[in-house]
Design a protein around this motif. Structure first.
Motif, short mmCIF file in Angstrom:
data_model
loop_
_atom_site.label_atom_id
_atom_site.label_comp_id
_atom_site.label_asym_id
_atom_site.label_seq_id
_atom_site.Cartn_x
_atom_site.Cartn_y
_atom_site.Cartn_z
N PRO A 435 1.08 -3.43 -0.52
CA PRO A 435 0.82 -2.81 -1.83
C PRO A 435 0.23 -1.43 -1.60
O PRO A 435 -0.17 -1.08 -0.48
CB PRO A 435 -0.21 -3.75 -2.45
N LEU A 436 0.17 -0.64 -2.64
CA LEU A 436 -0.52 0.64 -2.54
C LEU A 436 -2.02 0.39 -2.39
O LEU A 436 -2.59 -0.50 -3.01
CB LEU A 436 -0.27 1.50 -3.78
N SER A 437 -2.65 1.19 -1.56
CA SER A 437 -4.11 1.12 -1.43
C SER A 437 -4.76 1.59 -2.71
O SER A 437 -4.21 2.42 -3.45
CB SER A 437 -4.57 2.00 -0.26
N SER A 438 -5.95 1.08 -2.99
CA SER A 438 -6.69 1.57 -4.16
C SER A 438 -7.13 3.01 -3.97
O SER A 438 -7.63 3.64 -4.90
CB SER A 438 -7.91 0.68 -4.43
N GLU A 439 -6.95 3.56 -2.76
CA GLU A 439 -7.20 4.99 -2.56
C GLU A 439 -6.09 5.84 -3.18
O GLU A 439 -6.20 7.06 -3.24
CB GLU A 439 -7.33 5.30 -1.07
N THR A 440 -5.00 5.20 -3.61
CA THR A 440 -3.95 5.92 -4.34
C THR A 440 -4.44 6.15 -5.77
O THR A 440 -4.78 5.20 -6.47
CB THR A 440 -2.65 5.09 -4.37
N ASN A 441 -4.48 7.40 -6.19
CA ASN A 441 -4.88 7.70 -7.56
C ASN A 441 -4.18 8.97 -8.01
O ASN A 441 -3.25 9.44 -7.35
CB ASN A 441 -6.41 7.81 -7.68
N TYR A 442 -4.61 9.54 -9.14
CA TYR A 442 -3.88 10.68 -9.70
C TYR A 442 -4.02 11.93 -8.83
O TYR A 442 -3.28 12.90 -9.02
CB TYR A 442 -4.38 10.97 -11.12
N ARG A 443 -4.93 11.91 -7.84
CA ARG A 443 -5.08 13.06 -6.94
C ARG A 443 -4.43 12.82 -5.58
O ARG A 443 -4.69 13.56 -4.63
CB ARG A 443 -6.57 13.37 -6.73
N THR A 444 -3.61 11.79 -5.47
CA THR A 444 -2.93 11.52 -4.21
C THR A 444 -1.44 11.32 -4.48
O THR A 444 -1.03 11.05 -5.60
CB THR A 444 -3.45 10.24 -3.53
N GLU A 445 -0.68 11.44 -3.41
CA GLU A 445 0.70 10.97 -3.49
C GLU A 445 0.63 9.46 -3.30
O GLU A 445 0.25 8.76 -4.21
CB GLU A 445 1.55 11.69 -2.43
N PHE A 446 0.92 8.94 -2.10
CA PHE A 446 0.77 7.52 -1.84
C PHE A 446 -0.17 7.30 -0.67
O PHE A 446 -0.17 8.07 0.30
CB PHE A 446 2.12 6.87 -1.51
N VAL A 447 -0.97 6.25 -0.76
CA VAL A 447 -1.79 5.79 0.36
C VAL A 447 -1.50 4.31 0.53
O VAL A 447 -1.73 3.51 -0.39
CB VAL A 447 -3.30 5.99 0.10
N ALA A 448 -0.96 3.95 1.69
CA ALA A 448 -0.68 2.54 1.99
C ALA A 448 -1.02 2.30 3.45
O ALA A 448 -0.58 3.06 4.33
CB ALA A 448 0.77 2.20 1.71
N VAL A 449 -1.81 1.29 3.73
CA VAL A 449 -2.23 1.00 5.10
C VAL A 449 -1.63 -0.33 5.56
O VAL A 449 -1.41 -1.23 4.75
CB VAL A 449 -3.76 0.98 5.23
N LEU A 450 -1.37 -0.42 6.86
CA LEU A 450 -0.82 -1.65 7.42
C LEU A 450 -1.94 -2.68 7.54
O LEU A 450 -2.90 -2.49 8.29
CB LEU A 450 -0.19 -1.38 8.78
N SER A 451 -1.81 -3.78 6.83
CA SER A 451 -2.89 -4.76 6.75
C SER A 451 -3.05 -5.56 8.04
O SER A 451 -4.08 -6.20 8.23
CB SER A 451 -2.65 -5.71 5.58
N ASP A 452 -2.06 -5.53 8.93
CA ASP A 452 -2.19 -6.29 10.17
C ASP A 452 -2.70 -5.43 11.33
O ASP A 452 -2.69 -5.86 12.48
CB ASP A 452 -0.85 -6.92 10.56
#
Length: 518
Positions: A435-452
């Motif tokens: 899923p998108l990280s909660s660090e994704t917001n209106y001031r970012t493009e996308f933030v997604a981290v590998l959970s493993d």
């Protein structure tokens, strides 16, 4: 004694005949055995390198945690390479998909005792960044990606807000790919986009003015009608008192005992009747006068609503047309079964720092066999081609082969029609299990981290405040589609994971931070 000398001579001769190379190897073995543990970390660092050709604008950066190296790519391949130092054990740099969200030439840390972090390029608002720093030859930061000081300085002016940054746990490179699910722009749509944007911008301005006028008219009508209830209540009370006086006069007349009393009661009744009739007339007249005003309130309110709806449609159309001139980024999450779209508006964020990204498209998406891993693949339009766009793919997590991942996705046709015809170089499609990280917001493009993968440098930072999302209820001073913000709770990856039995649980760390470099 003779025997002892005889025995010793061959031994001495044998020592003299030992080849020098063996002695050297033995010495090296001894040194290796006594070297400090930290020396084991200091593997040979990758060297800085510059491609021997004219470089274009960078499109993406790939950081390899395994090799402790960053490589920047333009449309034709790699252009810059340098060693880096990522997060140390317990403070690991998160692997995943990011973009530059802020740049600061002379940044000072707010977390680490005002530490100097020159040529900082932020990729998350909770503090992960690329910046100049010391490189000991191994992962040593608190989560950031340190680059050589000179390299970071030379790089700073070449990058831009929104540039893709990929942090991979292993070595990976972009490879060419073609697939029918990758956007194929229409030259006529791209050519028409600027004129269409100008036309729709004018229409949006006109719709905004009309909506403002309709709102003012509705407000004036409501203000004029606001006093009606009180005035009518006053007249109703006045009529009620007059009716009560008339009733009292009737009762007095009925109870009169003599002619004099009856005459007096008759006079009182006539006055009360006249007063009651006048009160009724005034009330009826006021009610009759109030009805048009009430009708005007209803009419102007309906007109204001209709005008506001036309404004919203016009602003949305103008916003889409304006954003058609920007690269588009799409994120498809197997976890949430949703498709998200981002485009940079290049408008400064109202609360300071970074720029506002349009977030107006978020729709369900169909993924075949959604229970099966799909991996994390970043497809990027590198340049224009004879058939539209030349695409590459970078895979940082193998759940499924990149081409198979595209085969499993069905992009809604209305989304395709809305963004595909005007797709430009630097556009991207990201497919991920995450899923998108909660660090994704209106001031970012996308933030997604590998959970493993370890995320120590990510989870020990204070999460960014809840996302504020730009609405499209405004134009120009109203916002050009980005003037108002509201809270949103998308299906996102929480900001602070803590690994537990092979999975990550999320929390806000209370562990004190050491004073050091990121």
């Amino acid at each position: 004694m003779k025997n002892r000398l005889t025995t010793a001579q061959p031994t001495k001769a044998m020592r003299r005949r030992v080849p020098p190379g063996i002695v050297t190897l033995a010495a090296m073995a001894v040194l290796a055995a006594v070297a400090p543990a930290s020396a084991a970390k200091q593997a040979r660092q990758p060297a800085e390198a510059v491609a021997q050709r004219q470089a274009g604008d960078p499109i993406m950066a790939i950081v390899s945690i395994k090799s402790q190296q960053v490589t920047f790519y333009d449309a034709d391949g790699w252009i810059l390479r340098a060693p880096v130092s990522t997060g140390t054990t317990g403070r690991e740099t998160p692997a995943g998909v990011f973009a530059v969200v802020e740049k600061d030439k002379d940044h000072r840390s707010t977390m680490y005792d005002d530490a100097w972090m020159p040529n900082m390029q932020r990729i998350t608002w909770n503090g992960i960044a690329l910046h100049g720093g010391p490189l000991p030859g191994y992962a040593a930061s608190h989560g950031c990606v340190r680059m050589p000081f000179g390299f970071a300085e030379n790089l700073f002016d070449k990058t831009y807000i929104g540039m893709r940054v990929i942090i991979s746990p292993h070595d990976t490179v972009p490879t060419d790919i073609a697939h029918p699910s990758l956007f194929v722009p229409k030259p006529e749509a791209i050519a028409a986009a600027p004129r269409l944007a100008d036309k729709l911008s004018v229409e949006a301005d006109e719709a905004t003015r009309a909506a403002d006028e309709a709102k003012k008219a509705a407000s004036a009508a409501a203000k004029e009608a606001a006093s009606l209830p009180a005035a009518l209540r006053k007249l109703e009370q006045q009529k009620a008192r007059a009716d009560a006086e008339l009733a009292f006069a009737d009762k007095t007349l009925a109870n009169a005992k003599n002619d004099q009393a009856r005459a007096k009661a008759e006079e009182l009744k006539q006055k009360a009747a006249t007063k009651a009739a006048d009160a009724a007339t005034q009330l009826d007249a006021a009610k009759a006068a109030a009805q048009p005003k009430r009708d005007a309130v209803a009419a102007t309110k309906d007109a204001a609503k209709a005008s506001a709806a036309r404004k919203a449609d016009a602003v949305k159309a103008a916003t889409d047309a304006k954003l058609a001139g920007e690269p588009v980024s799409v994120y498809i999450s197997r976890s949430t079964q949703k498709l998200y779209v981002r485009r940079n508006t290049h408008k400064p964020a109202p609360d300071g720092g970074g720029e506002v990204f349009d977030t107006s498209i978020e729709v369900p998406v169909t993924i075949r066999n959604p229970e099966q891993p799909i991996g994390t693949h970043i497809f990027t339009a590198m340049a224009k081609s004879a058939t539209g766009l030349r695409w590459s793919v970078v895979t940082i997590e193998n759940g499924d082969e990149a081409r198979n991942a595209l085969d499993r996705i069905t992009i809604p046709q209305d989304v395709w029609d809305r963004i595909g015809p005007t797709a430009l170089p630097r556009s991207s499609i990201i497919i991920s299990d995450e899923p998108l990280s909660s660090e994704t917001n209106y001031r970012t493009e996308f933030v997604a981290v590998l959970s493993d993968q370890p995320q120590g440098g990510f989870i020990t930072r204070k999460p960014t405040a809840p996302a504020m999302i730009a609405s499209d209820d405004g134009w120009d001073n109203g916002g050009n589609g980005f003037g108002f913000f509201y809270q949103r709770d998308p299906y996102v990856q929480p900001a602070n994971p803590r690994r537990q039995r092979g999975q990550y649980q999320y929390y806000q760390s209370t562990e004190p931070m050491q004073r050091s470099w990121w």
